[in-house]
Design an enzyme around this catalytic site. Sequence first.
Site, mmCIF file in Angstrom:
data_model
loop_
_atom_site.group_PDB
_atom_site.id
_atom_site.type_symbol
_atom_site.label_atom_id
_atom_site.label_comp_id
_atom_site.label_asym_id
_atom_site.label_seq_id
_atom_site.Cartn_x
_atom_site.Cartn_y
_atom_site.Cartn_z
ATOM 1 N N ASP A 1 0.801 -1.360 -0.756
ATOM 2 C CA ASP A 1 -0.062 0.148 0.259
ATOM 3 C C ASP A 1 0.914 0.840 -0.064
ATOM 4 O OD1 ASP A 1 -2.991 1.247 0.257
ATOM 5 O OD2 ASP A 1 -1.982 2.135 2.131
ATOM 6 N N GLU B 1 0.958 -0.066 -4.814
ATOM 7 C CA GLU B 1 0.738 0.857 -5.121
ATOM 8 C C GLU B 1 1.543 2.057 -5.362
ATOM 9 O OE1 GLU B 1 -3.115 3.218 -3.660
ATOM 10 O OE2 GLU B 1 -1.760 2.854 -2.205
HETATM 11 C C1 NOJ Z 1 -4.083 2.888 -0.704
HETATM 12 C C2 NOJ Z 1 -5.380 2.351 -0.380
HETATM 13 O O1 NOJ Z 1 -6.169 1.165 -1.665
HETATM 14 C C3 NOJ Z 1 -6.706 2.818 0.214
HETATM 15 O O2 NOJ Z 1 -7.914 1.745 -0.319
HETATM 16 C C4 NOJ Z 1 -6.927 3.288 1.776
HETATM 17 O O3 NOJ Z 1 -7.670 4.890 1.040
HETATM 18 C C5 NOJ Z 1 -5.267 4.452 0.913
HETATM 19 N N1 NOJ Z 1 -4.037 3.349 0.214
HETATM 20 C C6 NOJ Z 1 -4.135 4.370 2.409
HETATM 21 O O4 NOJ Z 1 -3.787 3.138 3.451
#
Ligand code: NOJ
Length: 504
Positions: free
Chosen positions: A203, A258
Amino acid sequence: MGGEPLWWEDAVVYEVYPRSFADSDGDGVGDLNGVRSRVTYLAELGVDAIWLTPFYPSPLADGGYDVSDYCAVDPLLGSLDDFDNLVKDAAGHGIGVIVDIVPNHCSVEHPLFQAALAARPGSTARDRFVFRPGNGDGSLPPNNWQSIFGGPAWTRVPDGQWYLHLFDSSQPDWNWHHDDVPGFFADVLRFWLDRGAAGLRIDVANSLFKDPELPDIPAGSRLHAPSPHHHRPELHGLYPSWRAILDSYPGGRTAIGEVWYDVPETLTPYLGSGGLPQVFNFQLLQAAWDATALRTAIDTAQAITDGSRAPWVIGNHDVPRPVTRFGVRQARAAALLQLALPGSAYLYQGEELGLPEVTDMPDEARRDPKFRRTAGLIPGRDGCRVPIPWSAASVTAPSWLPQPAGWGEYSVDRQAADPSSFLNLYRQALRLRRANPALGTGTLRWLDGPPGTLTFAREPGFVFAANLSEDTLPLPPHGTALLASGPIPNGTLPPHTAAWLATR
Ligand code: NOJ
């Protein structure tokens, strides 16, 4: 890349948002045993792995991305035994399980943040997070950084210090410059890999390190451009150590970062040979439904890397559903485009059912902190997180986010019985993709076609054609039509339709 591809280089991975997938105990919240109960569904769909978004103990201020214990399962969703059994059941169908790691921030309820609050300013406990005195008389935040969910990225604690949170105030950012933090997360990685995770989804992989000087961000900066908190060079010292951990396990474990970007060139430093195995490729998700825009999006990504290092996505739990962004016919064609591109692809639960974004959810039902932090200005992401309608009959059962009344028509039981449904399109596409040596890893070669079309060849003997214009056009020369996103009468390709063709 020589030899047999690693499994993840051409994998189709299915993103499961556990609270909204399948509810095994009827409490209105999906759970790990619910996922277990649907492993056969996933096997029949034809996916290679599932990515579970966070299922950890959490106060749920951000759908579980506010973690209070990284090495446990939220009792509402099950137990570690349930996780182990899911890994075992999925493996029985050749399906791997990818676990979501949240290293940028935790929950305010995490014991280490609670210890930081209880400790004095300047202590080691505080220094595991980003605490600073305020500006001016101390009543102003330390700098001008804004939370990605809206409002300032700083919250003040009773002794006057401020802590950083790039997301909600309930999600304090870790201080990755503190010696304890890398070791803590190395142990978290090993914990899940030891339990058989086939991979990890990282993440906010672009933001762990912050410039220790915490300078202001110049007004007008692009949202995802390199900055004092995005894409810092220190990341590329960290990720090789994670790669070494992954590579110390058998079976080719992956980690997919991500990494949001404004221009795909921003991904380049992440793609060094010793870095994370993969990062998401958000090109199809960010492009308009337009042949020129999509071709440019694809070419730009391909110039940097291929889909084996940067899997293709058309949706996830953070963005409006493809059916709503593109249109229904278009989303069916987009699915065939995504699955015909070289490399790996990630699907988000419900894409295979053509679920639309729920745009009329009552305000009181919404849970996304984006909605609250922008005082309703941004509706937030609840509309793509509504639970899966497994049967037309179950749609009226209460669930943590309400299912709209008409959702029975999208249900799995209805679609399974309809040969022309979204579900059967996905099932056929995944079956063909597995069997056809031209699909998965490899290259693509664009073919000439009329304006408004996307046509490319994959070897051996495969042609993809999509018509994004408003005119019915002839199909390109081919031998057999393998699959189409809609009817292709008399050798023609109607508007917003895609076809998979064999040259023989
Ligand atoms: C990316 C995640 O996919 C999202 O859902 C989340 O709110 C943020 N990161 C913070 O962790």
